[in-house]
Write a protein that holds these residues in place. Structure first.
Motif, PDB file in Angstrom:
ATOM      1  N   CYS A   1      21.637  -9.879   8.361  1.00 55.26           N
ATOM      2  CA  CYS A   1      20.906  -8.782   8.385  1.00 55.26           C
ATOM      3  C   CYS A   1      19.706  -8.855   9.339  1.00 55.26           C
ATOM      4  CB  CYS A   1      20.203  -8.714   7.112  1.00 55.26           C
ATOM      5  SG  CYS A   1      19.003  -7.369   6.953  1.00 55.26           S
TER       6      CYS A   1
ATOM      7  N   SER B   1      21.238   0.787  17.478  1.00 55.85           N
ATOM      8  CA  SER B   1      22.012  -0.174  16.729  1.00 55.85           C
ATOM      9  C   SER B   1      23.683   0.557  16.384  1.00 55.85           C
ATOM     10  CB  SER B   1      21.200  -0.527  15.430  1.00 55.85           C
ATOM     11  OG  SER B   1      20.347  -1.363  15.743  1.00 55.85           O
TER      12      SER B   1
ATOM     13  N   GLY C   1      21.971  -7.806  16.784  1.00 51.91           N
ATOM     14  CA  GLY C   1      23.204  -7.737  16.077  1.00 51.91           C
ATOM     15  C   GLY C   1      24.612  -7.467  17.038  1.00 51.91           C
TER      16      GLY C   1
ATOM     17  N   PHE D   1      29.778  -3.101   9.650  1.00 55.47           N
ATOM     18  CA  PHE D   1      28.349  -3.001   9.985  1.00 55.47           C
ATOM     19  C   PHE D   1      27.902  -1.689   9.099  1.00 55.47           C
ATOM     20  CE2 PHE D   1      29.947   0.101  13.230  1.00 55.47           C
ATOM     21  CZ  PHE D   1      29.200   1.043  13.053  1.00 55.47           C
TER      22      PHE D   1
ATOM     23  N   SER E   1      29.622  -9.560   9.962  1.00 52.71           N
ATOM     24  CA  SER E   1      29.184  -8.115   9.465  1.00 52.71           C
ATOM     25  C   SER E   1      27.948  -7.948   9.524  1.00 52.71           C
ATOM     26  CB  SER E   1      29.850  -7.892   8.097  1.00 52.71           C
ATOM     27  OG  SER E   1      31.105  -8.022   8.125  1.00 52.71           O
ATOM     28  N   VAL E   2      27.292  -7.105  10.189  1.00 58.46           N
ATOM     29  CA  VAL E   2      25.782  -7.096  10.535  1.00 58.46           C
ATOM     30  C   VAL E   2      25.303  -5.851   9.948  1.00 58.46           C
ATOM     31  CG1 VAL E   2      24.202  -6.257  12.397  1.00 58.46           C
ATOM     32  CG2 VAL E   2      26.216  -8.125  13.015  1.00 58.46           C
ATOM     33  N   HIS E   3      24.323  -6.041   9.209  1.00 58.21           N
ATOM     34  CA  HIS E   3      23.303  -4.931   8.730  1.00 58.21           C
ATOM     35  C   HIS E   3      22.088  -4.868   9.775  1.00 58.21           C
ATOM     36  CE1 HIS E   3      20.844  -3.343   5.056  1.00 58.21           C
ATOM     37  NE2 HIS E   3      20.808  -2.653   6.033  1.00 58.21           N
TER      38      HIS E   3
ATOM     39  N   TRP F   1      27.472 -11.868   6.132  1.00 56.07           N
ATOM     40  CA  TRP F   1      26.607 -10.684   6.440  1.00 56.07           C
ATOM     41  C   TRP F   1      25.460 -11.282   7.141  1.00 56.07           C
ATOM     42  CZ3 TRP F   1      27.054  -5.645   6.957  1.00 56.07           C
ATOM     43  CH2 TRP F   1      28.227  -4.925   5.932  1.00 56.07           C
TER      44      TRP F   1
ATOM     45  N   LEU G   1      26.894  -1.407  17.690  1.00 52.41           N
ATOM     46  CA  LEU G   1      27.667  -2.072  16.697  1.00 52.41           C
ATOM     47  C   LEU G   1      28.996  -1.282  16.484  1.00 52.41           C
ATOM     48  CD1 LEU G   1      25.065  -3.008  13.939  1.00 52.41           C
ATOM     49  CD2 LEU G   1      25.967  -4.475  15.381  1.00 52.41           C
TER      50      LEU G   1
ATOM     51  N   LYS H   1      28.103  -9.329  16.672  1.00 51.33           N
ATOM     52  CA  LYS H   1      29.122  -8.261  15.600  1.00 51.33           C
ATOM     53  C   LYS H   1      30.318  -9.012  15.747  1.00 51.33           C
ATOM     54  CE  LYS H   1      30.215  -4.925  19.191  1.00 51.33           C
ATOM     55  NZ  LYS H   1      30.313  -3.757  19.504  1.00 51.33           N
TER      56      LYS H   1
END
Length: 376
Positions: A23, A55, A33, A225, A41-43, A21, A59, A37
């Motif tokens: 963030c 976002s 992000g 995400f 995995s993008v927060h 991940w 995403l 991506k």
């Protein structure tokens, strides 16, 4: 961050850790992000709700999920709402083609600005009431309101986020302000023709171009995400352990919400009370990173949150920021003393966002890597 995006992504790679991940803690326009991506995995997190829209757009995997003719359906619905608006509010007409002198120009601007005191007996009139004759013309505001209304029909569908993102894009190209929404330009004889050129721009062509670009090009791999609108301290409590946290907090004393309040209002569409020259919301977010009395503690809480989640930190900052590099490193020692720390720097030309006569300044952009050392 678009102009130094390579610097940011290379710095994240240089961290040299295996994490699932990433963030993006202060995600803003969501470009970091969106670019990464396919690797993580993008927060994406930002306390501003307009950021969540951007976002969520970048995403997502849009390519092939939305009909190529969808913009025609949107246009048909918007045309109906615009026509209905003019039918139900027939008394307002501000025709710039009939303006031939500065006095006429100044009058048409001021008459639109007075609409903030009028009552509109019709739904979806927020921008027409609050912003006509300011950043946008009356006609542009009618289109903004109508497009925002059409977006509601697509909530829960793939079209929703790219519709709002494309509207944000088109608004920026039609606005007569200086690249943000801190204040609109007052009419003068010197700038009249320039402001007129923006007043005559139509919202729809910019919207259509961006919408088609997004649905044809924004795709993604099967990476997970999530998008949140939390305070950064709250967000750090809910990230995955062993995340890479990319933090790009505000550098200056001017709050970012002052520049983007109109976009926040567009997304929330909550008819806020607005005041002052910039027509600001009363509830604009005030960041602790922008105040001398709170900035040190803001960094301490950032470092504490990263440490508590056993994560790594990639921190962007500038030599023109509220505090200097030495202070940042000293503050990090309380929680990140055991981390491996690396400072990268890059010369950069930074926009001053209209805060002075000089449009930009030379700065040194820092990226500080805090790598958690695993004890075997």
């Amino acid at each position: 961050k678009r102009e130094i995006l390579d610097f940011v992504t290379e710095a994240i790679d240089a961290l040299g850790v295996e994490s699932t991940w990433l963030c993006d803690l202060f995600s803003g326009t969501g470009v970091v992000g969106g670019v990464l991506k396919d690797k993580y995995s993008v927060h994406a997190n930002d306390v501003q709700e307009y950021s969540a829209i951007l976002s969520s757009t970048y995403l997502s995997n849009l390519k092939g999920k939305i009909s190529k003719d969808c913009h025609l359906e949107i246009k048909e619905n918007v045309d109906l709402l615009v026509a209905d608006f003019y039918t139900r509010i027939p008394d307002y007409c501000f025709d710039y083609s009939q303006v031939h002198s500065f006095d006429e120009f100044s009058l048409i601007e001021k008459e639109q600005q007075k609409l903030i005191d009028r009552d509109f007996n019709i739904g979806f009139h927020l921008f027409t009431k609050n912003y006509s004759g300011t950043y946008w013309s009356f006609e542009q505001c009618v289109w903004i309101d109508s497009l925002r209304a059409v977006a509601e029909r697509y909530i829960g569908k793939p079209q929703y986020f790219p519709i709002l993102s494309s509207l944000i894009f088109s608004m920026s190209y039609a606005s007569q302000s200086t690249g943000h929404y801190a204040q609109y330009r007052d009419a003068t004889e010197d700038n009249m023709l320039d402001i007129m050129s923006y007043r005559k721009r139509e919202i729809w062509p910019y919207f259509e171009r961006k919408f088609i670009e997004l649905i044809e090009n924004v795709n993604g791999l099967s990476m997970d995400f999530r998008v949140t609108t939390l305070d950064y301290v709250d967000c750090l409590r809910v990230i995955e352990e062993n995340s890479i946290v990319y933090a790009d907090p505000p550098y200056q004393s001017v709050h970012y919400s002052r520049f983007y309040h109109a976009l926040e209002t567009l997304v929330r569409y909550d008819y806020p009370k607005v005041d002052f020259k910039g027509r600001y919301r009363h509830d604009r977010h005030q960041s602790p990173f922008c105040k001398k009395t709170t900035v040190n503690n803001a960094f301490v809480r950032l470092f504490e949150g990263v440490y508590q989640k056993k994560s790594h930190l990639v921190l962007s900052y500038s030599d023109t920021g509220m505090i200097d590099l030495k202070t940042i490193l000293n503050l990090s020692n309380k929680f990140l003393e055991s981390y491996q720390t690396t400072v990268l720097e890059k010369d950069h030309v930074h926009s001053k966002m209209g805060r002075s006569d000089e449009k930009s300044q030379d700065v040194k952009e820092y990226i500080i890597l805090f790598k958690k050392i695993t004890n075997d």
